[in-house]
Design a protein around this motif. Structure first.
Motif, mmCIF file in Angstrom:
data_model
loop_
_atom_site.group_PDB
_atom_site.id
_atom_site.type_symbol
_atom_site.label_atom_id
_atom_site.label_comp_id
_atom_site.label_asym_id
_atom_site.label_seq_id
_atom_site.Cartn_x
_atom_site.Cartn_y
_atom_site.Cartn_z
ATOM 1 N N LYS A 555 33.968 42.754 40.044
ATOM 2 C CA LYS A 555 34.637 42.161 41.082
ATOM 3 C C LYS A 555 36.063 41.658 41.066
ATOM 4 O O LYS A 555 37.191 41.937 41.589
ATOM 5 N N ASP A 556 36.021 40.805 40.139
ATOM 6 C CA ASP A 556 37.463 39.912 39.736
ATOM 7 C C ASP A 556 38.312 40.651 38.622
ATOM 8 O O ASP A 556 39.445 40.737 38.749
ATOM 9 N N TYR A 557 37.684 41.003 37.815
ATOM 10 C CA TYR A 557 38.385 41.553 36.331
ATOM 11 C C TYR A 557 38.550 43.086 36.632
ATOM 12 O O TYR A 557 39.536 43.607 36.028
ATOM 13 N N LEU A 752 34.818 33.828 30.050
ATOM 14 C CA LEU A 752 34.185 32.398 30.192
ATOM 15 C C LEU A 752 34.344 31.961 31.654
ATOM 16 O O LEU A 752 33.166 31.251 32.069
ATOM 17 N N ALA A 753 35.272 32.324 32.388
ATOM 18 C CA ALA A 753 35.215 31.904 33.782
ATOM 19 C C ALA A 753 33.904 32.769 34.579
ATOM 20 O O ALA A 753 33.388 32.032 35.125
ATOM 21 N N ALA A 754 33.843 33.982 34.155
ATOM 22 C CA ALA A 754 32.796 34.723 35.030
ATOM 23 C C ALA A 754 31.531 34.192 34.757
ATOM 24 O O ALA A 754 30.576 34.040 35.219
ATOM 25 N N PHE A 755 31.353 33.703 33.264
ATOM 26 C CA PHE A 755 30.143 33.256 32.693
ATOM 27 C C PHE A 755 29.677 31.914 33.173
ATOM 28 O O PHE A 755 28.686 31.720 33.541
ATOM 29 N N THR A 756 30.731 31.048 33.374
ATOM 30 C CA THR A 756 30.541 29.757 33.935
ATOM 31 C C THR A 756 29.915 30.033 35.318
ATOM 32 O O THR A 756 28.995 29.096 35.760
ATOM 33 N N ALA A 757 30.754 30.460 35.944
ATOM 34 C CA ALA A 757 30.412 30.756 37.736
ATOM 35 C C ALA A 757 28.850 31.319 37.612
ATOM 36 O O ALA A 757 28.103 30.734 38.420
ATOM 37 N N ALA A 758 28.752 32.413 36.928
ATOM 38 C CA ALA A 758 27.450 32.839 37.011
ATOM 39 C C ALA A 758 25.980 31.921 36.496
ATOM 40 O O ALA A 758 25.311 31.717 37.356
ATOM 41 N N LEU A 782 38.764 26.296 30.535
ATOM 42 C CA LEU A 782 38.706 26.876 31.758
ATOM 43 C C LEU A 782 39.092 25.898 32.767
ATOM 44 O O LEU A 782 38.713 24.678 32.643
ATOM 45 N N LYS A 783 39.784 26.061 33.799
ATOM 46 C CA LYS A 783 40.081 25.452 34.971
ATOM 47 C C LYS A 783 38.769 25.350 35.968
ATOM 48 O O LYS A 783 38.542 26.339 36.120
ATOM 49 N N VAL A 784 38.349 24.373 36.377
ATOM 50 C CA VAL A 784 37.220 24.119 37.390
ATOM 51 C C VAL A 784 37.530 23.237 38.575
ATOM 52 O O VAL A 784 38.002 22.320 38.389
ATOM 53 N N LYS A 785 37.835 24.079 39.584
ATOM 54 C CA LYS A 785 38.183 23.573 40.763
ATOM 55 C C LYS A 785 37.003 22.863 41.610
ATOM 56 O O LYS A 785 36.201 23.411 41.598
ATOM 57 N N PRO A 786 37.519 21.822 42.423
ATOM 58 C CA PRO A 786 36.393 20.862 42.982
ATOM 59 C C PRO A 786 35.967 21.859 44.307
ATOM 60 O O PRO A 786 36.729 22.800 44.731
ATOM 61 N N ILE A 787 34.958 21.374 44.928
ATOM 62 C CA ILE A 787 34.535 22.080 46.394
ATOM 63 C C ILE A 787 35.568 21.751 47.414
ATOM 64 O O ILE A 787 36.140 20.442 47.469
ATOM 65 N N LEU A 798 35.342 33.125 41.544
ATOM 66 C CA LEU A 798 36.572 32.998 40.556
ATOM 67 C C LEU A 798 37.825 32.888 41.676
ATOM 68 O O LEU A 798 37.813 33.646 42.540
ATOM 69 N N GLU A 799 38.707 32.286 41.070
ATOM 70 C CA GLU A 799 40.062 32.280 41.752
ATOM 71 C C GLU A 799 41.250 32.484 40.618
ATOM 72 O O GLU A 799 41.057 32.208 39.731
ATOM 73 N N LYS A 800 42.069 33.469 41.189
ATOM 74 C CA LYS A 800 43.161 33.944 40.343
ATOM 75 C C LYS A 800 44.028 32.695 40.025
ATOM 76 O O LYS A 800 44.700 32.035 41.112
ATOM 77 N N SER A 801 44.512 32.261 38.852
ATOM 78 C CA SER A 801 45.429 31.264 38.619
ATOM 79 C C SER A 801 46.409 31.666 37.701
ATOM 80 O O SER A 801 46.097 31.726 36.540
ATOM 81 N N GLY A 802 47.506 32.409 38.170
ATOM 82 C CA GLY A 802 48.381 32.906 37.271
ATOM 83 C C GLY A 802 47.757 34.116 36.631
ATOM 84 O O GLY A 802 47.209 34.919 37.395
ATOM 85 N N GLN A 803 47.889 34.097 35.352
ATOM 86 C CA GLN A 803 47.222 35.410 34.654
ATOM 87 C C GLN A 803 45.652 35.131 34.420
ATOM 88 O O GLN A 803 45.041 36.173 33.904
#
Lengths: 1059, 533
Positions: A555-557, A752-758, A782-787, A798-803
């Motif tokens: 979905k994201d990549y 990493l981002a996808a794995f962490t979210a999953a 990895l940047k993890v954003k708060p709720i 996942l949220e796009k943050s730059g590249q």
């Protein structure tokens, strides 16, 4: 001679106090040649009774007490296979239409299923006793006549029981009179409820549990005496000396009842092959297709192996079984459900070719006989791993649909009494107060390792019980007696049984607690013992993570990842594994695994297989780990037990690590066939039998003598085999797990981002708390954003943050927030953004004040509206928003939408004075406390990070610093406890993992230090530990000498304890 | 007008330490709960520093060797509270009994008695200290301010008029005793002290926390005004006497009891009340040898408590101290304390006095007071367990029953019911076999043959058992110490001889009798349970 025809076991759930094995053992001890088990409304204990009786060469008659609509019970005995099938169907009919644990049968149903069954007139709860009590002898006579009409006169016996009770004797007089008048045979039984007299106490406590009473208040519900135990034939003959025919008739009846469970008549369903060809043809075709795609056309070894396997499958008539499993796998593939076979099935090249398993047994040279052998005469066992949750449920429902409601069912899981549950129930019966009970049950130790002092007696003392007190003493004895007695029937997590004909004629079916599920009355071991084929559809958290991860990547990549085609030797993966940087990775993330990885240094897939298998009780108890690691590091010479075993042990440097090696050792050294070797493994396995072990050892020695192996080498080989067989891990299983381990490592390293979210979306699972997983991901960049209610979904996204991508935490982590509330927030937000907290409250009216408060407290409401507010501003606002209007405005909302809409307009543009509060913004510590209280984690700085300067002053080293310090140095470490372990294999040593803002440090606590600091170690969340640094091959730990609590934050962090 | 609030911090601990002064400088933790579960409910600062936490289990707390663990004593707390009231009363007649640990005094005008204001404060501290209490004293012209300040600040705090808000500013909002919900909200807001609370806009606060919020706001600003609620006489009627020398004899004890009863009855009379029950509580002298009571044969031996408690329930409320003393004496004679008495607590449960008016057509009943006295005397003769109305128990234990309290019919409605029952019984046509139970059971000698009884000897008789039915086996109460296990037989006995004594049991007209006998496996003896008429 006498046969007991009316015995209940503990499988009558709270109405019998002895296990079937115990009854069979006493029966054998008393020299009886046969016995019948009649459990209440089921044949739950029948397989265990049959097997135990068979071992003692006793004939196990099967039957059941079936509840009638009037409340009494028909004691039914099975005469023939038809009778057994009728009994199973009768019980199934009764069970499936009633709520769990209830149900009764009508006379009409009994007539329908009466063939092949023998009915007794029953004891206290039987039809005759019921009729006599309600209408005297005339009524009794009528009742027995009705039984004759239902079952046929030749199939009714008038039952006599003698427990030294006046009322019972009066009943016996009436029964004898009725039998004489109707010309029916008398039958003596003892209405057994427990094997030995002492078990009467257990029965009495069961009675209390069943009736929700205490022993003090149960009164006449309890047994009147202890006579409901098994009696010897001589005792029974003496008891019925005045009616000897009642005893003699037991032998007549026993010879009549020909059915045993050996004659079950189970058949596996035929796979509906197109064109009506034989199943094996179809299977060969599928296997060939699979082989071509897996191996190509020129792999002779694979062809030979698959051919050999198919021949055996054909010989054993198992093609249908393989096709049915293949069919489930095919369904999963079609539905995009991840599926992978595990266990010994991975030894089969046919399974690999059919796509059931993912490990290539030909390339890995796995032993097929571990999976299937001609000698063993058992059905193969294929376990399928599926993503836990809805996906697995879909696969299960497919099987139900395919084979019908009465053709497939889950295996049962017999819930037995354990320390806590037994203590709780017995305590209630003994009138202990609830506080005492909860204290006791909470104190029952959860440590895996139990030291010599950690006995039940000690737990009692810790709970404040005086063991000298007679009542406490009795409590204690009962707790011991209760262990392993069945409490009720649950549903096994994944075992499915299917049947060619109706499954309800093989074993009664019951509704499970879960709607739509049907469960058989036997657990998976019983099913296996009765040679009923089962397919395990197991839910695996990591499968769900992998599946979710692949979806997120797609979905994201925008990338399609095929787990079957991952790059085989990704250097980044191996580098990560070698550094033991494995938090969140399947099977390699535990403390013990991490301590092994830098020494083993995996360089190829097989190394991961070894890694997965080596940290197991078998290799640890068998002291195989260190020799293997030393040999791998070149510090010890590789030595094979005998030169002939080199081909088997070469891969593991002469150290046997896998069950398959053990089998091959027996095959090579002693000339065992594959099936004989597997028999050896079983003989030395969990269900050990001294006699069988001795027989096989003798056979092993004679085989080795033939092969001229020296007696010294023989001893070594036998020692290796015997010590390892109990705990060994199959190589195929390790390989299946290693595949998942590799996949999880690959995805974590590369996505990493996808794995962490999953992995966050599938919590709770694995070894670490979400906080540790987030922290680990942050350390990896990895940047993890708060709720944030303006952009968070229920799940992490996942949220796009730059590249790059960052992870936005989902609202599932908000403690106390209901899922439907979160979904409503998301759907309302999609219509138009919330303009204010009042707006949110208005549009999501179901949200409660506590939920709003938690959202505000964790900062999830900071970004509502045009102006960003701080958490206290939001808390200030929610107090007003969630307050009920006063009496004046109370009816405004009810009077119509017009006013309501105006309110919306008003709320849409709130005055800035309503947004801002007079409250001060939270400090860093306050935010930390709020984060942990509201979500159990924080995306901000680790609590230790706030105190680093002070820690430096106190000489505390960070986890990162430890990497560069020399071995043996005296150090001080500190951090939040993330795991506390006391493994069963570690002789009382405790392993503590501390986390700080730089990483994780480990400490080892000796049993003595643990004993003297027990309270601090167990209860404190932050610890400071001093001791000697151990840096062995990159494995860093501190051998604790001093442990003290560290009070740096009020945040309620959590740890994963007591594994 | 000035008010002084006196607060005893950590009251439960201080109450215990007051009774055991050697604990004064030690780490002390109090545990409380239902045996065998005990939790730490209070601890002094030293104990908290040592690592004790409130809520900790006793089993954990005892691992802190430097900490003295004591049980919470509500008696000591009551006594400490009484001492606190005494302290207040010794200084000012206008006193408010605010809480067990807090009182407020009106100290206006007391300078005439004590000199300067400082003298009053010092006197309060000194007198508290002499009573074994360490107190906080706060003085303000505003009663609530004094109260909050005493709860929040240690030592003596004098708040000048006009500086209430400033002085209370540093005080924790917890001292204002808000509800749990509001306290949680305030904590979330970061509002921890009164200054922060007082700084909040009151209108917006009221929108959020309602009237309670407004009240707390006033309290935090020192602007809440109320009057002193003068302490009323208590509703508990209790007299307590600690004895310097233990009393072991009934006569001197009766003398002391009489005095206390006179006082109690006088207090009840002053309030136009009477006692419907008298509760007796004795603290007993420690005595190792007497720790085990000698109990009746059937009761299990158990550890004797160190106290003695009895309740004398009265059929009608009374304040006749002489009659009460007689009843108490009878009760004590029947069930004397097992050790000498060191402390007496007598309390009366108050009730309205009886206003008796007998019905003209009701049968005359004995005077309830006299009846109670008679029952008391009977109980004294035969034991309390043997007086009353028999009542069956739900058990398999043969012949088990208990004695319920005998209550004569006082309601007209019972009379027709009794007649109805009598009629029903009278009209029954089927004759019943009656079973006459021997109480206590009679020990007999039985000659068994192959486990069946064949010959029996008892009370001078001997006879052959010509017919026997049995054994009928019962056993139970295995979780108790008075378990039983019996085999019963119904036997028809033909007696060889009849002595004079036997006539009491067997009818003189017949040589045969049908009895129920049993073998008690635990006592290994035979008994006759009764006879069928």
């Amino acid at each position: 001679m006498y046969t007991e025809f009316h015995a209940r076991s503990a499988f009558s759930f709270l109405e019998g106090a002895s296990l079937p094995e115990e009854l069979a053992a006493v029966c054998a001890e008393y020299g009886m040649q046969s016995m019948a088990l009649l459990d209440r409304d089921g044949v739950y204990g029948a397989p265990r009774f049959y097997l135990a009786a068979d071992k003692s060469q006793i004939r196990a008659h099967i039957g059941a007490e079936v509840t009638s609509a009037a409340g009494w019970r028909y004691p039914l005995l099975v005469e023939s296979r038809e009778g057994y099938q009728n009994l199973c169907r009768l019980i199934t009919k009764m069970k499936l239409r009633a709520p769990k644990g209830k149900g009764d049968v009508s006379g009409r149903e009994v007539v329908q299923y009466a063939r092949g069954l023998v009915c007794l007139s029953g004891g206290e709860e039987g039809p005759l006793a019921h009729a006599l009590a309600n209408g005297g002898i005339e009524s009794g006579m009528k009742c027995v006549q009705q039984l004759c009409e239902l079952f046929g006169k030749q199939n009714v016996y008038v039952e006599l029981q003698r427990h030294f009770l006046r009322e019972e004797e009066a009943r016996n007089h009436a029964a004898i009179e009725i039998a004489e008048k109707l010309g029916l045979p008398l039958l003596a039984t003892n209405g057994v409820r427990h094997a030995v007299p002492e078990r009467r106490e257990v029965l009495d406590v069961f009675t209390c549990i069943r009736n929700h009473r205490t022993l003090a208040t149960a009164g006449r519900l309890l047994a009147r005496n202890s006579e409901l135990h098994m009696k010897t034939p001589a005792e029974m003959a003496q008891l019925f000396a005045d009616v000897p025919e009642a005893i003699a008739n037991t032998q007549v009846l026993s010879s009549r009842l020909q059915f045993t469970l050996k004659d079950l008549g189970y058949r596996f369903p035929k796979y509906p092959v197109p064109d009506g060809k034989p199943e094996i043809h179809f299977l060969r075709q599928r296997a060939h297709d699979g082989m071509v795609s897996r191996y190509g056309l020129n792999n002779k070894r694979a062809q030979a192996q698959i051919g050999r396997e198919l021949d055996l499958i054909e010989k054993l008539d198992l093609a249908g079984y393989f096709l049915i499993v293949w069919d489930i796998v095919r369904f999963c593939r079609e539905q995009n459900i991840l599926v992978q076979g595990r266990g010994s099935a991975a030894n089969s090249a046919v399974c690999y070719a059919l796509g059931i398993t993912a490990v290539d047994p030909v390339r890995m040279d796995l032993l097929f006989e571990r999976f299937l052998s001609e000698e063993r005469g058992e059905w193969p066992d294929i376990d399928l791993d599926l993503p836990s949750g809805d996906q697995r449920e879909r696969a299960i429902q497919y099987v139900y649909e395919r084979y019908g409601k009465l053709g497939a069912a889950m295996t049962a899981n017999v819930i037995t009494y354990r320390g806590r549950s037994a203590a709780r129930e017995i305590g209630k019966a003994l009138s202990f107060n609830p506080e005492t009970l909860s204290r006791l049950t909470s104190l029952v130790s959860a440590w895996e390792y139990k030291d010599a002092n950690d006995t039940l007696a000690r737990q009692f003392r810790d709970a404040g019980f005086d063991m000298q007190h007679p009542q406490i003493r009795k409590f204690f004895e009962l707790c011991l007696q209760f262990q392993d007695l069945p409490r009720h029937l649950g549903q096994h997590s994944g075992g499915l049984v299917v049947c060619q004909d109706q499954l309800d004629s093989i074993v009664p079916l019951e509704p499970a607690s879960m709607p739509g599920r049907v469960v058989v009355q036997w657990d998976k071991d019983d099913c296996a013992d009765m040679k009923i084929v089962k397919v395990d559809l197991l839910g695996l958290g990591m499968m769900a993570v992998l599946e979710d991860c692949l979806q997120i990547i797609q979905k994201d990549y925008g990338e399609e990842i095929d787990l079957g085609r991952l790059p085989a030797n990704d250097p980044v993966v191996y580098d990560t594994l070698q550094k033991a940087d494995t938090i969140g990775m399947f099977q390699v993330e535990s403390h013990a695994q991490m301590a092994c990885l830098p020494r083993l240094r995996p360089e190829c897939f097989y190394d991961i297989v070894v890694q997965v298998a080596i940290i197991r009780p078998g290799p640890i108890v068998g002291k195989m780990v260190n020799p293997f690691l030393k040999r791998r590091q070149g510090r010890e010479a590789v030595d094979y037990l005998h030169p002939s075993l080199k081909p088997v042990l070469e891969r593991t440097l002469g150290v046997p690590l896998f069950q398959e090696q053990l089998l091959r050792m027996a095959m090579i050294a002693a000339g065992f066939s594959g099936g004989e070797a597997e028999e050896l493994r079983r003989a030395f396995g969990f269900k050990r039998s001294e006699r069988r072990m001795k027989e096989i050892e003798k056979k092993l020695r004679s085989g080795m003598d033939r092969n001229e192996i020296s007696s010294e080498a023989q001893e070594k080989i036998i020692l290796a085999i015997t010590s390892f067989a109990l705990y060994g891990f199959p190589e195929s299983h390790a390989a299946s797990f290693a595949l998942l381990a590799y996949a999880s490592a690959f995805l974590k390293c590369r996505y990493l981002a996808a794995f962490t979210a999953a992995i966050l979306n599938n919590q709770p699972m694995g070894f670490y708390q979400p906080d540790t997983l987030v922290r680990d991901a942050q350390r990896h960049g990895l940047k993890v954003k708060p709720i944030d209610v303006t952009c968070s979904d229920w799940l992490c996204q996942l949220e796009k943050s730059g590249q790059t991508f960052c992870v936005r935490l989902g609202m599932r982590f908000v403690k106390g927030l209901r899922g439907d509330v979160a979904l409503k927030i998301v759907s309302e937000r999609a219509i138009r953004p919330f303009s204010s907290i009042d707006d949110l409250k208005l549009r999501v009216p179901m949200i409660q004040k506590t939920e709003l408060a938690t959202l505000a407290e964790i900062g999830a409401l900071n970004f509502i509206g045009a102006k960003k507010v701080h958490r206290r501003d939001a808390l200030w606002q929610i107090e007003r928003a969630s307050r009920r209007p006063g009496p004046l405005l109370e009816n405004v909302e009810e009077k119509g939408m017009e006013i309501k809409d105006k309110t919306v307009e008003l709320e849409a543009a709130p005055a800035s004075s309503a947004i801002l509060s007079p409250l001060a913004a939270m400090t860093g510590e306050e935010r930390l406390v709020a984060d942990f209280r509201g979500t159990g984690l924080t995306v901000g700085l680790h609590p230790m990070g706030h105190h680093r300067a002070e820690m430096k002053r106190r000489g505390v080293r960070s986890a990162m610093e430890l990497l560069n310090l020399p071995n043996g140095m005296h150090v001080r470490i500190a951090g939040g406890v993330i795991t506390r372990q006391r493994p069963g294999t570690a002789k009382g040593f405790v392993f503590i993992s501390l986390e700080d803002e730089t990483g994780i440090s480990n400490a080892i606590v000796t049993p003595q230090l643990f004993e003297s600091n027990h309270v601090v170690i167990v209860h404190q969340q932050f610890l400071m530990i001093e001791g000697k640094l151990q840096n062995q091959d990159g494995v860093i730990s501190v051998k604790a000498e001093k442990i003290e609590p560290l009070r740096i934050t009020r945040a309620e962090t959590t740890s994963h304890d007591f594994h | 007008m000035a008010f002084a609030s006196i607060h005893v911090p950590n009251f439960p601990v201080q109450a215990v330490v007051r009774a055991e002064p050697s604990l004064c400088n030690k780490a002390v933790a109090l545990v409380d709960g239902a045996p065998p579960i005990w939790n730490v409910i209070a601890a002094n600062e030293v104990a908290l520093l040592a690592g004790i936490e409130l809520g900790m289990a006793k089993s954990q707390a005892v691992q802190f060797h430097a900490v003295e663990i004591r049980n919470r004593s509500r008696v000591q707390e009551k006594s400490a509270h009484a001492a606190l009231l005494d302290l207040g009363a010794s200084v000012s007649p206008r006193m408010e009994d605010t809480a067990p640990d807090t009182i407020i005094l009106d100290i206006s005008g007391l300078t005439f008695l004590f000199g300067s204001d400082e003298n009053i404060y010092r006197q309060l501290m000194q007198r508290a200290s002499s009573m074994g209490l360490l107190v906080h004293v706060a003085v303000s012209s505003n009663l609530e301010v004094a109260l909050q300040a005493a709860r929040g600040f240690s030592g003596i705090t004098v708040i000048p008029p006009g500086e209430e808000a400033k002085c209370l500013g540093k005080l924790s909002v917890r001292a204002l005793l808000p509800s749990a919900e509001i306290l949680e909200t305030l904590e979330r807001w970061g509002v921890r002290d009164c200054a922060a609370l007082a700084a909040l806009p009151v209108l917006q606060l009221s929108e959020r926390l309602g009237q309670e919020g407004v009240r707390l706001h006033e309290l935090a600003r020192g602007a809440c005004l109320r009057s002193l609620v003068l302490a009323k006489p208590g509703v508990r009627f209790e007299e307590e006497m600690a004895l310097d020398f233990a009393v072991a004899e009934l006569e001197p004890l009766a003398f002391l009891l009489g005095r206390l009863l006179d006082q109690l009855c006088a207090r009840l009379e002053a309030r136009a009340l009477a006692a419907c029950a008298i509760r007796t509580h004795f603290d007993l002298e420690d005595s190792f040898e007497k720790d085990f009571q000698v109990l009746s044969e059937n009761s299990p031996p158990k550890l004797a408590p160190k106290t003695y408690e009895k309740v004398l329930s009265l059929p009608v409320p009374t304040r006749n101290s002489k009659m009460l003393l007689k009843l108490l004496r009878l009760q004590l004679q029947a069930d004397p304390p097992h050790a000498a008495i060191v402390k007496i607590i007598l309390s009366a449960e108050p009730a309205r006095p009886r206003a008796a008016q007998g019905g003209l057509f009701l049968p005359s009943c004995p005077d309830p007071e006299k009846l109670e006295l008679t029952i008391g005397r009977l109980a004294n003769l035969v034991g309390h367990a043997n007086v009353g109305s028999p009542e069956l128990i739900d058990t398999h234990r043969p012949g088990d029953f208990r004695m319920a309290r005998f209550a004569p019919a006082s309601d007209e409605s019972t009379i027709p019911q009794k007649n109805a029952t009598a009629f029903t019984h009278g009209s029954r046509e089927t004759p019943l076999t009656a079973f006459r139970v021997f109480r206590p059971e009679i020990q007999v000698n039985v000659e068994p043959q192959q486990n069946d009884p064949t010959r029996i000897y008892f009370r001078g008789m001997r006879g052959n058992i010509i017919a026997a039915s049995g054994p009928w086996r019962t056993s139970g109460d295995w979780w108790r110490e008075d378990t039983w296990q019996q085999d019963e037989w119904d036997v028809e006995v033909r007696f060889d001889s009849v002595s004079g004594q036997s006539q009491k049991i067997s009818s003189p007209r017949t040589q045969n009798g049908i009895y129920r006998i049993y073998y008690d496996s635990l006592r290994a003896a035979w008994f006759a349970r009764g006879r069928y008429d």
